[in-house]
Scaffold this motif. Structure first.
Motif, PDB file in Angstrom:
ATOM      1  N   ILE A  87       0.891  -1.211   0.000  1.00 39.12           N
ATOM      2  CA  ILE A  87      -0.063  -0.074  -0.080  1.00 39.12           C
ATOM      3  C   ILE A  87       0.960   1.345  -0.086  1.00 39.12           C
ATOM      4  O   ILE A  87       1.624   1.458   0.868  1.00 39.12           O
ATOM      5  CB  ILE A  87      -0.925   0.013   1.330  1.00 39.12           C
ATOM      6  N   ALA A  88       0.582   2.036  -1.011  1.00 38.26           N
ATOM      7  CA  ALA A  88       1.223   3.466  -1.008  1.00 38.26           C
ATOM      8  C   ALA A  88       0.329   4.443  -0.295  1.00 38.26           C
ATOM      9  O   ALA A  88      -0.834   4.358  -0.358  1.00 38.26           O
ATOM     10  CB  ALA A  88       1.594   3.765  -2.344  1.00 38.26           C
ATOM     11  N   VAL A  89       1.023   5.483   0.650  1.00 37.32           N
ATOM     12  CA  VAL A  89       0.149   6.325   1.453  1.00 37.32           C
ATOM     13  C   VAL A  89       0.634   7.656   1.027  1.00 37.32           C
ATOM     14  O   VAL A  89       1.904   7.701   1.246  1.00 37.32           O
ATOM     15  CB  VAL A  89       0.266   6.074   2.766  1.00 37.32           C
ATOM     16  N   ASP A 124       0.498  -5.120   9.530  1.00 34.35           N
ATOM     17  CA  ASP A 124      -0.017  -5.931   8.968  1.00 34.35           C
ATOM     18  C   ASP A 124       0.169  -5.906   7.461  1.00 34.35           C
ATOM     19  O   ASP A 124      -0.216  -6.938   6.529  1.00 34.35           O
ATOM     20  CB  ASP A 124      -1.689  -5.895   9.119  1.00 34.35           C
ATOM     21  N   HIS A 125       0.675  -4.854   6.767  1.00 33.35           N
ATOM     22  CA  HIS A 125       0.674  -4.540   5.508  1.00 33.35           C
ATOM     23  C   HIS A 125       2.116  -4.115   5.171  1.00 33.35           C
ATOM     24  O   HIS A 125       2.692  -3.530   6.022  1.00 33.35           O
ATOM     25  CB  HIS A 125      -0.324  -3.945   4.914  1.00 33.35           C
ATOM     26  N   GLU A 126       2.607  -3.996   3.752  1.00 34.48           N
ATOM     27  CA  GLU A 126       3.796  -3.702   3.559  1.00 34.48           C
ATOM     28  C   GLU A 126       3.401  -2.011   3.060  1.00 34.48           C
ATOM     29  O   GLU A 126       2.852  -1.872   2.031  1.00 34.48           O
ATOM     30  CB  GLU A 126       4.389  -4.225   2.189  1.00 34.48           C
ATOM     31  N   VAL A 127       3.596  -1.209   3.686  1.00 29.80           N
ATOM     32  CA  VAL A 127       3.161   0.171   3.660  1.00 29.80           C
ATOM     33  C   VAL A 127       4.386   1.171   3.323  1.00 29.80           C
ATOM     34  O   VAL A 127       5.417   1.203   3.929  1.00 29.80           O
ATOM     35  CB  VAL A 127       2.514   0.822   4.811  1.00 29.80           C
ATOM     36  N   VAL A 128       4.143   2.034   2.269  1.00 26.35           N
ATOM     37  CA  VAL A 128       5.490   2.935   1.959  1.00 26.35           C
ATOM     38  C   VAL A 128       4.572   4.434   1.595  1.00 26.35           C
ATOM     39  O   VAL A 128       3.762   4.278   1.157  1.00 26.35           O
ATOM     40  CB  VAL A 128       6.032   2.609   0.531  1.00 26.35           C
ATOM     41  N   GLY A 129       5.193   5.133   2.433  1.00 23.99           N
ATOM     42  CA  GLY A 129       4.794   6.785   2.474  1.00 23.99           C
ATOM     43  C   GLY A 129       5.628   7.505   1.322  1.00 23.99           C
ATOM     44  O   GLY A 129       6.708   7.328   1.194  1.00 23.99           O
ATOM     45  N   PHE A 130       4.904   8.461   1.008  1.00 18.79           N
ATOM     46  CA  PHE A 130       5.529   9.545  -0.066  1.00 18.79           C
ATOM     47  C   PHE A 130       4.853  10.962   0.660  1.00 18.79           C
ATOM     48  O   PHE A 130       3.813  11.125   0.833  1.00 18.79           O
ATOM     49  CB  PHE A 130       4.893   9.370  -1.301  1.00 18.79           C
ATOM     50  N   GLU A 131       6.010  12.011   0.641  1.00 19.13           N
ATOM     51  CA  GLU A 131       5.699  13.301   1.236  1.00 19.13           C
ATOM     52  C   GLU A 131       6.360  14.104   0.117  1.00 19.13           C
ATOM     53  O   GLU A 131       7.637  14.139  -0.088  1.00 19.13           O
ATOM     54  CB  GLU A 131       6.134  13.301   2.320  1.00 19.13           C
ATOM     55  N   VAL A 187       9.292  14.131  -2.877  1.00 14.82           N
ATOM     56  CA  VAL A 187       8.797  13.389  -4.058  1.00 14.82           C
ATOM     57  C   VAL A 187       7.156  13.215  -4.226  1.00 14.82           C
ATOM     58  O   VAL A 187       6.527  13.079  -3.163  1.00 14.82           O
ATOM     59  CB  VAL A 187       9.284  11.901  -4.194  1.00 14.82           C
ATOM     60  N   ALA A 188       6.643  13.458  -5.530  1.00 16.20           N
ATOM     61  CA  ALA A 188       5.030  13.222  -5.467  1.00 16.20           C
ATOM     62  C   ALA A 188       5.282  12.459  -6.732  1.00 16.20           C
ATOM     63  O   ALA A 188       5.091  12.746  -7.882  1.00 16.20           O
ATOM     64  CB  ALA A 188       4.535  14.528  -6.002  1.00 16.20           C
ATOM     65  N   PRO A 189       5.092  10.998  -6.586  1.00 16.96           N
ATOM     66  CA  PRO A 189       5.298  10.159  -7.714  1.00 16.96           C
ATOM     67  C   PRO A 189       4.260  10.330  -8.545  1.00 16.96           C
ATOM     68  O   PRO A 189       2.929  10.614  -8.175  1.00 16.96           O
ATOM     69  CB  PRO A 189       5.254   8.814  -7.134  1.00 16.96           C
ATOM     70  N   LYS A 190       4.378   9.940  -9.999  1.00 18.81           N
ATOM     71  CA  LYS A 190       3.104   9.772 -11.064  1.00 18.81           C
ATOM     72  C   LYS A 190       2.321   8.766 -10.611  1.00 18.81           C
ATOM     73  O   LYS A 190       2.728   7.680 -10.110  1.00 18.81           O
ATOM     74  CB  LYS A 190       3.762   9.609 -12.317  1.00 18.81           C
ATOM     75  N   LEU A 191       1.044   8.785 -10.678  1.00 17.30           N
ATOM     76  CA  LEU A 191       0.024   7.763 -10.562  1.00 17.30           C
ATOM     77  C   LEU A 191       0.469   6.433 -11.275  1.00 17.30           C
ATOM     78  O   LEU A 191       0.249   5.526 -10.833  1.00 17.30           O
ATOM     79  CB  LEU A 191      -1.424   8.493 -10.965  1.00 17.30           C
ATOM     80  N   GLU A 192       0.738   6.596 -12.754  1.00 17.78           N
ATOM     81  CA  GLU A 192       1.092   5.456 -13.493  1.00 17.78           C
ATOM     82  C   GLU A 192       2.104   4.460 -12.720  1.00 17.78           C
ATOM     83  O   GLU A 192       2.285   3.272 -12.900  1.00 17.78           O
ATOM     84  CB  GLU A 192       1.271   5.677 -14.931  1.00 17.78           C
ATOM     85  N   ASP A 193       3.129   5.377 -11.940  1.00 16.52           N
ATOM     86  CA  ASP A 193       4.333   4.591 -11.425  1.00 16.52           C
ATOM     87  C   ASP A 193       3.980   3.787 -10.285  1.00 16.52           C
ATOM     88  O   ASP A 193       4.236   2.544  -9.973  1.00 16.52           O
ATOM     89  CB  ASP A 193       5.366   5.432 -11.232  1.00 16.52           C
TER      90      ASP A 193
END
Length: 336
Positions: free
Chosen positions: A3-5, A22-29, A110-116
């Motif tokens: 999950i990307a947050v 409970d999950h593999e969570v990665v954050g982006f700010e 970073v603000a990754p692109k949706l497609e990525d």
């Protein structure tokens, strides 16, 4: 799941804490780590925050800065009055956010692109607040600009407790939130864009040293106006789907409550949307009340049922709002 947050404000950071075991969570700010800050006065309700933070094993009381006892209220052409407080406090907002995500993987700047993101993650959670970066643009958005100073006072502070000044027509309000004996958050939000003028007027009157200036729009459009909540792999949580209580501009606890609803319904977007709609239904009535006042379409007779609904909701949840709720005070504001 993976999950990307996206967005490490109140909603995003709390969600990371709720999911990380409970999950593999990665954050982006999108802000850099050293510049990462949380905007708007750091006021909330102690009892509710204790319950929410307890779910992730954090003692909220360690972050409390000031316990409020009285809210001083100035309304145009009316005598100043006081509202008794029972739980409203200011707290170390950034300290708590950092604790929520301390053991998590977070990519700053970073603000990754949706497609990525779609290539790598099962779910992408949009916690980007007003900007709603990964969800479709709203058809009926409604927001107020906000502006705030953090001020240090050398000698006497203007107020030793909370102070607010609603603007005419309920288009917003000025606030003074104590942070310590010599520090306060001073700011305003106003639909008619007088927020900077009012904030500077207060600063010129009382002085002090400005140590930080922040500002951004605050969404007042409520969840019923913020559809869709989800599209493809993206699901919105918090202010991105309108979880700000319009009467007070309060978004901390509502956004965290939205996180709890999301976690409960993880993977079932239809159930999530249904429960959010039900939980925040009263917010739509409050928003209609505010919008009528701002656009000068308000009639106390025609809107009496709406006003009574708002009063009953707040009176029933008096502890949740951390203040004494009286019809006379609501009417003072409504008639301003």
């Amino acid at each position: 799941m993976k999950i990307a947050v996206c967005g490490m404000g109140v909603a995003g950071s709390y969600l990371m804490a709720r999911l990380k075991d409970d999950h593999e969570v990665v954050g982006f700010e999108r802000m850099e780590d050293k510049k990462h800050d949380s905007i708007c006065a750091w006021g909330t309700i102690k009892s509710t925050m204790i319950e929410l933070c307890d779910k992730v094993g954090i003692d909220f009381e360690k972050y409390v800065i000031h316990d409020g006892k009285t809210m001083n209220v100035d309304i145009h052409n009316q005598k100043r009055f006081q509202i008794g407080l029972h739980g409203l406090c200011t707290y170390n907002k950034m300290g708590l956010i950092k604790n929520f995500i301390k053991d998590c993987t977070v990519h700053y700047g970073v603000a990754p692109k949706l497609e990525d993101l779609e290539k790598e993650f099962d779910i992408i959670v949009d916690c980007t607040g007003f900007y709603r970066m990964y969800l479709p643009k709203l058809e009926q958005d409604f927001f107020v600009p906000t502006y705030e100073y953090k001020i240090e006072y050398k000698d006497k502070v203007p107020f030793d407790d909370f102070y607010i000044k609603p603007f005419p027509g309920m288009s917003g309000y000025f606030w003074y939130f104590p942070m310590s004996e010599k520090t306060a958050h001073v700011g305003a939000g106003d639909y008619h864009k007088q927020h900077i003028v009012e904030t500077d007027k207060f600063f010129k009157k009382y002085g002090g040293k400005i140590t930080k200036t922040v500002g951004r729009p605050l969404r007042l459009a409520t969840p019923n106006l913020c559809k869709p909540f989800y599209k493809g792999k993206v699901v919105g949580v918090g202010e991105s789907i309108g979880t700000v209580y319009p009467l007070l501009g309060e978004g901390i606890i509502p956004s965290m409550k939205c996180v709890d609803i999301f976690v409960k319904n993880l993977g079932d977007n239809e159930s999530y949307e249904k429960e959010v709609d039900e939980y925040f239904k009263i917010y739509g009535k409050v928003f209609n009340f505010i919008r009528k006042k701002i656009h000068k379409n308000f009639s106390i007779i025609k809107s009496l049922f709406e006003v009574l609904s708002i009063f009953r909701y707040m009176k029933k949840n008096e502890e949740r709002f951390g203040m004494e709720i009286h019809m006379r005070d609501l009417m003072k504001v409504a008639k301003a």
